[in-house]
Write a protein that holds these residues in place. Sequence first.
Motif, mmCIF file in Angstrom:
data_model
loop_
_atom_site.group_PDB
_atom_site.id
_atom_site.type_symbol
_atom_site.label_atom_id
_atom_site.label_comp_id
_atom_site.label_asym_id
_atom_site.label_seq_id
_atom_site.Cartn_x
_atom_site.Cartn_y
_atom_site.Cartn_z
ATOM 1 N N LEU A 186 -9.405 3.643 10.126
ATOM 2 C CA LEU A 186 -9.713 3.458 8.707
ATOM 3 C C LEU A 186 -10.963 4.227 8.294
ATOM 4 O O LEU A 186 -10.997 4.843 7.228
ATOM 5 C CB LEU A 186 -9.908 1.973 8.391
ATOM 6 N N VAL B 247 -6.223 2.994 -1.090
ATOM 7 C CA VAL B 247 -5.738 1.754 -1.696
ATOM 8 C C VAL B 247 -4.477 2.042 -2.501
ATOM 9 O O VAL B 247 -4.499 2.815 -3.454
ATOM 10 C CB VAL B 247 -6.815 1.115 -2.596
ATOM 11 N N LEU C 36 -8.593 -3.597 3.546
ATOM 12 C CA LEU C 36 -7.522 -2.790 4.146
ATOM 13 C C LEU C 36 -7.285 -3.176 5.608
ATOM 14 O O LEU C 36 -6.146 -3.207 6.063
ATOM 15 C CB LEU C 36 -7.847 -1.298 4.040
ATOM 16 N N ILE D 230 -2.574 -0.319 2.342
ATOM 17 C CA ILE D 230 -2.907 1.084 2.593
ATOM 18 C C ILE D 230 -1.773 1.986 2.095
ATOM 19 O O ILE D 230 -0.605 1.753 2.392
ATOM 20 C CB ILE D 230 -3.132 1.337 4.101
#
Length: 115
Positions: A42, A55, A82, A89
């Motif tokens: 991430l 997002v 997330l 995601i």
Amino acid sequence: MITVYGIKNCDTVKKALKWLAANNIEHKLHDYRVEGLDANFLVQAESQFGWQALVNKRSTTWRNLDDNLKKTLDKSTALQVLAEQPTLIKRPIILQDGIALIGFDEKEYAQALTA
């Protein structure tokens, strides 16, 4: 081998996988709903695309988020949310060997993955 990050029942992921197969590009799916998601991934994806692009505001998960959370979302909060709710995601994501793709666009895939 290309690793495609996403969820196996996502229509956009299915399109990307179908395109990769049709173009004889060796690939595997990392279904983060099943296999989980590494926090480092991430962080790497955020540095490449920015947290806003990660997002998926068209998802059911987004629509179900608390309105106050949506209004106050920032980088650190977004990465935490997330990680907790990976279905939020945007997908698919390919992030390896100097290739960075998010979502599926046939022209972008052709340009990045075929020589």
